[in-house]
Enzyme design. Structure first.
Site, PDB file in Angstrom:
ATOM      1  N   PRO A  32       1.067  -1.525   0.252  1.00 43.56           N
ATOM      2  CA  PRO A  32      -0.091   0.328  -0.143  1.00 43.56           C
ATOM      3  C   PRO A  32       1.017   1.230  -0.029  1.00 43.56           C
ATOM      4  O   PRO A  32       1.034   1.142  -0.080  1.00 43.56           O
ATOM      5  CB  PRO A  32      -0.833  -0.181   1.051  1.00 43.56           C
ATOM      6  CG  PRO A  32       0.102  -1.326   1.948  1.00 43.56           C
ATOM      7  CD  PRO A  32       0.808  -2.485   1.146  1.00 43.56           C
ATOM      8  N   ASN A  33       0.389   2.191  -0.942  1.00 46.48           N
ATOM      9  CA  ASN A  33       0.930   3.406  -0.781  1.00 46.48           C
ATOM     10  C   ASN A  33       1.955   3.578  -1.891  1.00 46.48           C
ATOM     11  O   ASN A  33       2.420   4.621  -1.771  1.00 46.48           O
ATOM     12  CB  ASN A  33       1.082   4.043   0.671  1.00 46.48           C
ATOM     13  CG  ASN A  33      -0.198   4.562   1.993  1.00 46.48           C
ATOM     14  OD1 ASN A  33      -1.046   4.342   0.552  1.00 46.48           O
ATOM     15  ND2 ASN A  33      -0.269   3.878   2.526  1.00 46.48           N
ATOM     16  N   ARG A  40       4.805  11.157  -1.938  1.00 42.76           N
ATOM     17  CA  ARG A  40       4.411  10.978  -1.036  1.00 42.76           C
ATOM     18  C   ARG A  40       5.433  10.599  -0.417  1.00 42.76           C
ATOM     19  O   ARG A  40       7.109  10.460   0.330  1.00 42.76           O
ATOM     20  CB  ARG A  40       3.931   8.677  -0.901  1.00 42.76           C
ATOM     21  CG  ARG A  40       3.721   8.606   0.728  1.00 42.76           C
ATOM     22  CD  ARG A  40       3.875   7.625   0.713  1.00 42.76           C
ATOM     23  NE  ARG A  40       3.728   6.846   1.811  1.00 42.76           N
ATOM     24  CZ  ARG A  40       4.444   6.179   2.895  1.00 42.76           C
ATOM     25  NH1 ARG A  40       4.163   4.917   1.828  1.00 42.76           N
ATOM     26  NH2 ARG A  40       3.930   5.505   3.901  1.00 42.76           N
ATOM     27  N   TYR A  45      10.553   8.808   1.907  1.00 42.98           N
ATOM     28  CA  TYR A  45      11.198   8.324   0.348  1.00 42.98           C
ATOM     29  C   TYR A  45      11.476   8.489  -0.514  1.00 42.98           C
ATOM     30  O   TYR A  45      11.458   7.816  -1.753  1.00 42.98           O
ATOM     31  CB  TYR A  45       9.542   8.106   0.047  1.00 42.98           C
ATOM     32  CG  TYR A  45       9.279   7.035   1.745  1.00 42.98           C
ATOM     33  CD1 TYR A  45       9.362   5.873   2.130  1.00 42.98           C
ATOM     34  CD2 TYR A  45       7.487   7.212   2.283  1.00 42.98           C
ATOM     35  CE1 TYR A  45       8.568   5.022   3.221  1.00 42.98           C
ATOM     36  CE2 TYR A  45       7.135   7.117   3.454  1.00 42.98           C
ATOM     37  CZ  TYR A  45       7.087   5.541   3.541  1.00 42.98           C
ATOM     38  OH  TYR A  45       7.114   5.033   4.925  1.00 42.98           O
ATOM     39  N   ASN A  96       8.267  -5.189  -1.337  1.00 38.76           N
ATOM     40  CA  ASN A  96       8.484  -4.424  -0.411  1.00 38.76           C
ATOM     41  C   ASN A  96       6.434  -4.271  -0.215  1.00 38.76           C
ATOM     42  O   ASN A  96       5.672  -4.049  -0.873  1.00 38.76           O
ATOM     43  CB  ASN A  96       8.508  -3.064  -0.755  1.00 38.76           C
ATOM     44  CG  ASN A  96       8.459  -1.716   0.468  1.00 38.76           C
ATOM     45  OD1 ASN A  96       7.364  -1.892   0.451  1.00 38.76           O
ATOM     46  ND2 ASN A  96       9.409  -0.750  -0.679  1.00 38.76           N
ATOM     47  N   ALA A  99       2.683  -1.066   4.722  1.00 37.27           N
ATOM     48  CA  ALA A  99       2.225  -1.306   6.072  1.00 37.27           C
ATOM     49  C   ALA A  99       1.915  -2.244   6.690  1.00 37.27           C
ATOM     50  O   ALA A  99       2.327  -2.941   7.641  1.00 37.27           O
ATOM     51  CB  ALA A  99       1.200  -0.423   6.105  1.00 37.27           C
ATOM     52  N   GLU A 120      13.110  -9.391   1.615  1.00 41.07           N
ATOM     53  CA  GLU A 120      12.369  -8.154   1.967  1.00 41.07           C
ATOM     54  C   GLU A 120      13.271  -6.790   2.035  1.00 41.07           C
ATOM     55  O   GLU A 120      14.343  -6.964   1.562  1.00 41.07           O
ATOM     56  CB  GLU A 120      11.887  -8.203   3.093  1.00 41.07           C
ATOM     57  CG  GLU A 120      11.260  -6.889   4.336  1.00 41.07           C
ATOM     58  CD  GLU A 120      10.782  -7.875   5.174  1.00 41.07           C
ATOM     59  OE1 GLU A 120      10.102  -6.445   6.073  1.00 41.07           O
ATOM     60  OE2 GLU A 120      11.604  -8.735   5.704  1.00 41.07           O
ATOM     61  N   HIS A 122      13.069  -2.480   1.948  1.00 42.51           N
ATOM     62  CA  HIS A 122      12.216  -0.744   2.027  1.00 42.51           C
ATOM     63  C   HIS A 122      13.217   0.033   2.075  1.00 42.51           C
ATOM     64  O   HIS A 122      14.373   0.094   2.007  1.00 42.51           O
ATOM     65  CB  HIS A 122      11.611  -1.221   3.431  1.00 42.51           C
ATOM     66  CG  HIS A 122      11.313  -2.443   3.894  1.00 42.51           C
ATOM     67  ND1 HIS A 122       9.819  -1.582   4.549  1.00 42.51           N
ATOM     68  CD2 HIS A 122      12.106  -3.172   5.166  1.00 42.51           C
ATOM     69  CE1 HIS A 122       9.403  -3.673   5.171  1.00 42.51           C
ATOM     70  NE2 HIS A 122      10.443  -3.505   4.792  1.00 42.51           N
ATOM     71  N   ARG A 129      12.676   4.782  12.581  1.00 41.72           N
ATOM     72  CA  ARG A 129      11.523   4.776  12.717  1.00 41.72           C
ATOM     73  C   ARG A 129      10.458   5.241  13.630  1.00 41.72           C
ATOM     74  O   ARG A 129      11.146   4.428  14.485  1.00 41.72           O
ATOM     75  CB  ARG A 129      10.990   5.020  11.358  1.00 41.72           C
ATOM     76  CG  ARG A 129      11.596   5.314  10.092  1.00 41.72           C
ATOM     77  CD  ARG A 129      11.159   5.150   8.600  1.00 41.72           C
ATOM     78  NE  ARG A 129      10.049   6.109   9.156  1.00 41.72           N
ATOM     79  CZ  ARG A 129       8.681   6.054   8.096  1.00 41.72           C
ATOM     80  NH1 ARG A 129       8.957   4.942   7.065  1.00 41.72           N
ATOM     81  NH2 ARG A 129       7.789   6.938   7.742  1.00 41.72           N
TER      82      ARG A 129
END
Length: 171
Positions: A32-33, A40, A45, A96, A99, A120, A122, A129
């Site tokens: 998502p996103n 964003r 990012y 990725n 969330a 994986e 990111h 964070r």
């Protein structure tokens, strides 16, 4: 991004190196996103769009003998469907989960059925964070995790997949 047409499996694209070595399809799946990259939270990012990342991954994939199929969804069920497709077709995955990383046990369980390498990724470093981002339910079922290198995280993941498949290319 919509999936491309279906093919026969891991060795479905002819490799320019010759018929005896065909390109392996790698699914690069995004949660998502991530379709909003570029606009964003650019301070976190960056300014690269998902299309920019796709172009860089396609170019590197060609060097490594990998056919890149990048997809993005905001829908957990669709992402899980793509994971099932990867398991059924024995396709490596760069993921990725966004969330979904932190709470999707359904995604984690689907990934546990994998039949090929899983890396994986990111863009940011979740450990640096907010505390809710510190836990990944995905990491335990992945071959490895690459975080914090922005769009280069995807390129590093493709190189890792190539090595896991014994298709190491130029460094």
């Amino acid at each position: 991004m919509p999936p491309r047409g279906d093919t026969d499996g891991p060795g479905d694209t002819p490799d320019p190196a010759g018929p005896e070595r065909r390109a392996v399809t790698v699914l690069i799946l995004n949660g998502p996103n991530l379709g909003r990259l570029g606009s964003r939270e650019p301070e976190i990012y960056g300014s690269a769009t998902l299309a920019d990342i796709e172009a860089a991954c396609a170019a590197l994939g060609a060097e490594l003998g990998l056919d890149v199929d990048l997809r993005q969804t905001d829908d957990e069920a669709e992402l899980i469907g793509w994971i099932h497709e990867a398991a059924d077709r024995r396709l490596p995955v760069v993921l990725n989960p966004a969330a979904f990383t932190h709470y999707s046990y359904a995604l984690r369980d689907a990934l546990a059925m994998r039949t090929a390498p899983l890396v994986e990724v990111h863009l940011s470093n979740p450990a640096a964070r907010e505390s809710f981002r510190h836990t990944s339910v995905v990491s335990a079922v992945a071959d490895g995790t690459i975080t914090g290198f922005g769009p280069q995280s995807y390129e590093l993941a493709l190189r890792a997949v190539a090595r896991l498949l014994n298709r190491a290319g130029p460094d």
